[in-house]
Design a protein around this motif. Structure first.
Motif, PDB file in Angstrom:
ATOM      1  N   SER A 160      23.724   5.859  -3.001  1.00  0.00           N
ATOM      2  CA  SER A 160      23.227   6.931  -2.133  1.00  0.00           C
ATOM      3  C   SER A 160      23.867   8.283  -2.453  1.00  0.00           C
ATOM      4  O   SER A 160      25.079   8.404  -2.566  1.00  0.00           O
ATOM      5  N   THR A 161      23.012   9.272  -2.594  1.00  0.00           N
ATOM      6  CA  THR A 161      23.433  10.660  -2.770  1.00  0.00           C
ATOM      7  C   THR A 161      22.620  11.514  -1.808  1.00  0.00           C
ATOM      8  O   THR A 161      21.395  11.374  -1.749  1.00  0.00           O
ATOM      9  N   PRO A 162      23.270  12.383  -1.036  1.00  0.00           N
ATOM     10  CA  PRO A 162      22.519  13.212  -0.088  1.00  0.00           C
ATOM     11  C   PRO A 162      21.399  13.989  -0.762  1.00  0.00           C
ATOM     12  O   PRO A 162      21.569  14.522  -1.860  1.00  0.00           O
ATOM     13  N   VAL A 199      15.237   4.747  -9.822  1.00  0.00           N
ATOM     14  CA  VAL A 199      14.046   5.560 -10.102  1.00  0.00           C
ATOM     15  C   VAL A 199      13.491   6.249  -8.851  1.00  0.00           C
ATOM     16  O   VAL A 199      12.777   7.241  -8.965  1.00  0.00           O
ATOM     17  N   ASN A 200      13.810   5.722  -7.680  1.00  0.00           N
ATOM     18  CA  ASN A 200      13.287   6.324  -6.456  1.00  0.00           C
ATOM     19  C   ASN A 200      14.353   6.326  -5.356  1.00  0.00           C
ATOM     20  O   ASN A 200      14.220   5.637  -4.348  1.00  0.00           O
ATOM     21  N   PRO A 201      15.429   7.089  -5.544  1.00  0.00           N
ATOM     22  CA  PRO A 201      16.448   7.152  -4.498  1.00  0.00           C
ATOM     23  C   PRO A 201      15.869   7.743  -3.216  1.00  0.00           C
ATOM     24  O   PRO A 201      14.968   8.593  -3.253  1.00  0.00           O
ATOM     25  N   VAL A 202      16.397   7.274  -2.104  1.00  0.00           N
ATOM     26  CA  VAL A 202      15.938   7.761  -0.816  1.00  0.00           C
ATOM     27  C   VAL A 202      17.145   8.176   0.025  1.00  0.00           C
ATOM     28  O   VAL A 202      18.284   7.802  -0.259  1.00  0.00           O
ATOM     29  N   TYR A 203      16.852   8.940   1.073  1.00  0.00           N
ATOM     30  CA  TYR A 203      17.906   9.398   1.977  1.00  0.00           C
ATOM     31  C   TYR A 203      17.241   9.721   3.311  1.00  0.00           C
ATOM     32  O   TYR A 203      16.087  10.140   3.338  1.00  0.00           O
TER      33      TYR A 203
END
Length: 281
Positions: free
Chosen positions: A11-13, A134-138
């Protein structure tokens, strides 16, 4: 839970990218239930949607190659992607030929075929790490406050989303509570990987309406919030729900202006920040 640990590790903001639509409208009748889309609505999605990762994957070929090496795979990353997306299309065609409208796949089974393995748990781990690559979310800004506010007001909450097995874990990883702990009703949770079909099919919307009616909530007292005119607003309106288009992130906002199916469809409201929903209820 290992899934949640992986999600937090990757996780990355992120921040939403403003779209050009202004907020407008208000509920046409009192609201007693709110149903949500997930990707691009409650969660920022870099690819815009769970199904929009193909172009994003191609741009992250080095990270995918590193992921393969971490699992001891010798397959070239480009070939892996080609096999992956080809298998998805083949499985959807197989299901469509059997009469399934808007078919959904089980992503771990796709990876079991692509990687030629029988270990479902291993396939799930790889699937999750691939998706997070490929599809990070936050969480969308204000998500926790919105859910707490709706729950505290006694509104029923549910989800209708194109999703995979890892989608529910995104909430517990980021918000510290599972979906029921956040206030969602179990009989109002509809994920495409469990159903075998996805949006814009209307079956999940209709079942949600019937489940709400059993507890005295009428269709016109139910509001659906989503970012896609075809997959969210069109079937929600067909089910008799009030509709709210979420236009808070240009990466995921999908107006479908060239799709004739959406030509005459208008949302009852448009919001650009989740806090605006609380303000109008």
């Amino acid at each position: 839970m290992v899934y949640e640990e992986l999600i937090r590790r990757y996780s990355t903001p992120m921040k939403p990218v403003a779209a050009s639509l202004p907020p407008k409208g208000s509920p046409v009748k009192p609201v007693r239930a709110v149903l949500f889309d997930v990707y691009g609505t409650l969660l920022i999605s870099r690819a815009g949607d769970i199904g929009g990762a193909q172009s994003e994957a191609a741009s992250r070929i080095d990270e995918i190659a590193e992921l393969c090496r971490g699992y001891g795979l010798t397959i070239e990353a480009g070939l892996l992607l080609e096999r992956f997306f080809r298998n998805i299309e083949a499985e959807k065609k197989r299901l469509s030929d059997q009469g399934v409208e808007f078919p959904e796949v089980l992503i771990e089974e796709i990876w079991m075929r692509v990687l030629d393995i029988k270990d479902r748990d291993l396939a799930r781990l790889f699937a999750l790490e691939f998706e997070l690559t490929v599809n990070p979310v936050y969480p969308m800004p204000g998500l926790a406050k919105l859910l707490d506010g709706l729950r505290n007001r006694g509104l029923e909450m549910g989800i209708i989303s194109n999703a995979q097995f890892y989608t529910p874990f995104l909430f517990s990883a980021h918000l510290g509570r599972d979906l029921e702990g956040l206030g969602f009703r179990k009989d109002l949770l509809f994920f495409s990987y469990n159903l075998g079909f996805g949006k814009p099919g209307g079956a999940a919307f209709e079942t949600a309406a019937l489940n709400l009616e059993k507890t005295g909530v009428r269709r016109e007292e139910t509001l659906f919030l989503g970012n896609d005119m075809l997959k969210d607003i069109l079937p929600a309106r067909a089910a008799g729900f009030q509709t709210v288009l979420f236009a808070g992130d240009s990466r995921s906002l999908n107006l479908r202006e060239d799709d004739d199916r959406c030509g005459a469809v208008k949302p009852d409201m448009i919001i650009t920040d989740l806090a605006q929903l609380l303000d109008c209820l």
